[in-house]
Design a protein around this motif. Structure first.
Motif, short mmCIF file in Angstrom:
data_model
loop_
_atom_site.label_atom_id
_atom_site.label_comp_id
_atom_site.label_asym_id
_atom_site.label_seq_id
_atom_site.Cartn_x
_atom_site.Cartn_y
_atom_site.Cartn_z
N PHE A 289 32.59 16.46 23.69
CA PHE A 289 32.45 15.87 25.02
C PHE A 289 33.33 14.65 25.25
N ASP A 290 33.60 13.88 24.20
CA ASP A 290 34.42 12.68 24.35
C ASP A 290 35.88 12.98 24.04
N GLU A 291 36.77 12.34 24.79
CA GLU A 291 38.20 12.56 24.60
C GLU A 291 38.65 12.16 23.20
N ARG A 292 38.17 11.00 22.73
CA ARG A 292 38.54 10.51 21.41
C ARG A 292 37.29 10.05 20.67
N THR A 293 37.23 10.39 19.39
CA THR A 293 36.11 10.01 18.54
C THR A 293 36.64 9.61 17.17
N ALA A 294 35.72 9.28 16.26
CA ALA A 294 36.11 8.93 14.90
C ALA A 294 36.86 10.06 14.23
N CYS A 324 39.12 4.81 28.46
CA CYS A 324 40.02 4.49 29.57
C CYS A 324 40.09 5.66 30.56
N ASP A 325 40.30 5.34 31.82
CA ASP A 325 40.42 6.39 32.84
C ASP A 325 41.55 7.34 32.50
N GLU A 326 42.65 6.79 31.98
CA GLU A 326 43.76 7.60 31.48
C GLU A 326 43.94 7.28 30.00
N CYS A 327 43.71 8.27 29.15
CA CYS A 327 43.75 8.04 27.71
C CYS A 327 45.19 7.86 27.24
N CYS A 332 46.74 2.63 21.27
CA CYS A 332 45.58 1.78 21.54
C CYS A 332 44.98 1.33 20.23
N SER A 333 44.10 0.36 20.29
CA SER A 333 43.48 -0.19 19.08
C SER A 333 42.61 0.85 18.37
N PHE A 334 42.07 1.81 19.10
CA PHE A 334 41.18 2.81 18.49
C PHE A 334 41.92 3.70 17.50
N ALA A 335 43.23 3.82 17.65
CA ALA A 335 44.00 4.69 16.76
C ALA A 335 44.26 4.06 15.41
N SER A 336 44.15 2.74 15.33
CA SER A 336 44.47 2.07 14.07
C SER A 336 43.39 2.34 13.04
#
Length: 338
Positions: A289-294, A324-327, A332-336
């Motif tokens: 359901f989420d665009e990006r996760t762990a 974010c509205d546009e991933c 982004c910091s989540f990718a690190s």
């Protein structure tokens, strides 16, 4: 490190200390035929003689010195407007020691900036840029910057491997065809970016025996990675973690400090084809359901052939997805990874 002047023959295998300009009279132009840092080969000697060169100034590296071109799957571009870049020659996982970069930047006249470590990069992407702030710099200050990285190899891109991935989907509602699986199309898009291939999918009820049996089939089929989706919570009906433990000879972690995807799990099973390690991932329901996760933080490590180990416990810094509205992932910091 020092600069010495030696004969052409002695220069074979050594890097140039500066650019060498070639004048082409017939075309009324000149250009840098050989660039600073270029390693001279025997095939270069005729051209150098045609340019009137009998001797060359080369860089002599001392033990522990790091040349600017050092780094796996990276190339240097520039200088242009006083800046050089490190560019990834292959898609892969960016690795470097953050402390090494910090040591270089302790000198305010050196500027070394990089993408965050432990994140995926694409072929041709600039991963770091460096320059000096003044127009010129004394050689002892160059030596000081070299000393900051001595003994380490701070930048590296570890290429992604073309892994074969199997998907084991759990959930009675999907097994009974009341709900359609939403994860497979997302997974196929993720694998496309990493160079992987989906070799099969099995849908199971919430049964430890069914889930374990499905994983064992793919272990016999030569899968490099098995991803189990759903059934990862602490609910009594969720059997996936137990099934993963039943087929794995080692568990790397269960649970990560990243949101969404805190219930992510990684274990290692033995392939029935060749005996190599197979990554077995337990992915919580949020991946559908989420665009990006762990899971997005973990997959680049798996495809680079690296076990994240204790680094997972540091994922909390930057580990909160902003939805974010546009991933813009992975920018982004989540990718690190840390």
């Amino acid at each position: 490190m020092k600069i010495t002047t030696i004969s052409l023959e002695e220069a074979i295998g050594k890097p140039l200390a500066h650019d060498l300009t070639q004048i082409i009279a017939s075309e009324h132009k000149k250009s840098a035929r050989f660039k600073k840092g270029q390693v001279i080969t025997e095939a270069d000697l005729p051209t150098l003689r045609d340019m009137g060169r009998e001797n060359l100034s080369v860089l002599e590296l001392s033990p522990g010195d790091v040349h600017e071109d050092d780094g796996d799957n990276l190339k240097i571009t520039g200088p242009s407007e006083g800046r050089c870049n490190l560019v990834a020659e292959k898609a892969g996982l960016l690795q470097y020691l953050a402390e090494t970069v910090n040591r270089v930047n302790q000198d305010p006249d050196w500027v070394l900036a990089a993408l965050a470590p432990h994140r995926p990069v694409r072929e041709g992407q600039t991963v770091a840029g460096f320059r000096i702030r003044p127009l010129v710099m004394e050689d002892y200050r160059v030596e000081r910057a070299v000393a900051a990285v001595r003994g380490s190899k701070p930048f590296n891109v570890i290429p992604f491997k073309p892994l074969k991935v199997a998907l084991v989907t759990t959930g009675k509602e999907i097994y009974d065809n009341r709900v359609q699986d939403a994860f497979r199309p997302k997974l196929e898009e993720k694998l496309k970016l990493l160079g992987g291939t989906l070799i099969g999918q099995t849908v199971c009820a919430d049964s430890l025996e069914q889930i374990s049996a499905s994983m064992n089939i793919f272990l016999n089929f030569g899968a490099n990675v098995i991803i189990c989706t759903g059934g990862m919570s602490v609910d009594a009906d969720d059997k996936t973690p137990g099934a993963i433990r039943s087929v794995c000879r080692r568990i790397s972690f269960q649970g990560t400090p990243a949101l969404p995807g805190a219930m992510l799990m990684l274990g290692w099973a033995e392939s029935r084809v060749g005996g190599s390690d197979v990554a077995v991932i337990g992915a919580p329901a949020c991946v559908a359901f989420d665009e990006r996760t762990a899971l997005d933080k973990l997959l680049p490590f798996i495809f680079a052939g690296i076990e994240p180990g204790d680094l997972v416990r540091r994922w909390g810094v930057g580990g909160l997805c902003e939805h974010c509205d546009e991933c813009h992932y992975p920018s982004c910091s989540f990718a690190s990874g840390s």
